[in-house]
Design a protein around this motif. Structure first.
Motif, PDB file in Angstrom:
ATOM      1  N   ARG A  14       0.832  -1.210   0.000  1.00  6.36           N
ATOM      2  CA  ARG A  14       0.000   0.000   0.000  1.00  6.36           C
ATOM      3  C   ARG A  14       0.871   1.266   0.000  1.00  6.36           C
ATOM      4  NH1 ARG A  14      -3.325  -2.899   3.293  1.00  6.36           N
ATOM      5  NH2 ARG A  14      -2.532  -1.953   5.201  1.00  6.36           N
ATOM      6  N   ALA A  15       1.927   1.259   0.803  1.00  9.80           N
ATOM      7  CA  ALA A  15       2.824   2.421   0.864  1.00  9.80           C
ATOM      8  C   ALA A  15       3.534   2.632  -0.477  1.00  9.80           C
ATOM      9  CB  ALA A  15       3.840   2.239   1.988  1.00  9.80           C
ATOM     10  N   GLU A  16       3.982   1.557  -1.095  1.00  7.57           N
ATOM     11  CA  GLU A  16       4.635   1.658  -2.404  1.00  7.57           C
ATOM     12  C   GLU A  16       3.667   2.172  -3.459  1.00  7.57           C
ATOM     13  OE1 GLU A  16       7.984   0.904  -4.009  1.00  7.57           O
ATOM     14  OE2 GLU A  16       8.046   1.843  -2.037  1.00  7.57           O
ATOM     15  N   ASP A  17       2.438   1.683  -3.431  1.00  8.65           N
ATOM     16  CA  ASP A  17       1.423   2.152  -4.380  1.00  8.65           C
ATOM     17  C   ASP A  17       1.215   3.655  -4.242  1.00  8.65           C
ATOM     18  OD1 ASP A  17       1.088  -0.407  -5.314  1.00  8.65           O
ATOM     19  OD2 ASP A  17      -0.852  -0.725  -4.338  1.00  8.65           O
ATOM     20  N   GLU A  18       1.104   4.118  -3.013  1.00 15.40           N
ATOM     21  CA  GLU A  18       0.902   5.553  -2.780  1.00 15.40           C
ATOM     22  C   GLU A  18       2.094   6.358  -3.276  1.00 15.40           C
ATOM     23  OE1 GLU A  18      -0.223   6.293   1.280  1.00 15.40           O
ATOM     24  OE2 GLU A  18      -1.821   4.790   1.183  1.00 15.40           O
ATOM     25  N   ARG A  19       3.295   5.843  -3.036  1.00 12.37           N
ATOM     26  CA  ARG A  19       4.506   6.532  -3.502  1.00 12.37           C
ATOM     27  C   ARG A  19       4.543   6.599  -5.023  1.00 12.37           C
ATOM     28  NH1 ARG A  19       8.952   5.560  -5.800  1.00 12.37           N
ATOM     29  NH2 ARG A  19       8.728   3.310  -5.767  1.00 12.37           N
ATOM     30  N   ILE A  20       4.248   5.486  -5.675  1.00 17.48           N
ATOM     31  CA  ILE A  20       4.282   5.439  -7.135  1.00 17.48           C
ATOM     32  C   ILE A  20       3.231   6.372  -7.729  1.00 17.48           C
ATOM     33  CG2 ILE A  20       3.801   3.952  -9.121  1.00 17.48           C
ATOM     34  CD1 ILE A  20       5.146   1.680  -7.427  1.00 17.48           C
TER      35      ILE A  20
END
Length: 93
Positions: free
Chosen positions: A75-81
């Motif tokens: 979820r954190a990676e998705d938000e960053r991307i």
């Protein structure tokens, strides 16, 4: 009309060719939308999760993540991307 049909047949052939290449990759590969719904998984990703590709398509990726920390990481990676518009190659830790 014939040119359109030929172009469509060519696109289908190219799509199938690239799918075959991705499916033989020894790396798990998937595509999901911003809600986390899987639209594509390769054979390795499905096999490593104990499902067929058909069983995984259209379902949230979180259905296939065993550990809560993996879910939070994704979820954190998705938000960053999405916020930076820079893709990433993820390796779950």
């Amino acid at each position: 009309v014939i040119e359109c049909e030929q172009a469509q047949a060519q696109l289908i052939a190219q799509r199938d060719y690239f799918k075959q290449i991705i499916d033989v990759s020894p790396n798990p590969i998937f595509i999901k939308n911003k809600e986390g719904i899987l639209s594509f998984v390769n054979e390795d990703f499905a096999r490593k999760n104990g499902y067929s590709t058909a069983e995984m398509i259209g379902k949230p990726i979180e259905n296939f993540i065993a550990r809560p920390e993996e879910s939070a990481y994704i979820r954190a990676e998705d938000e960053r991307i999405l916020s930076t518009r820079k893709s990433s190659i993820n390796t779950l830790r």
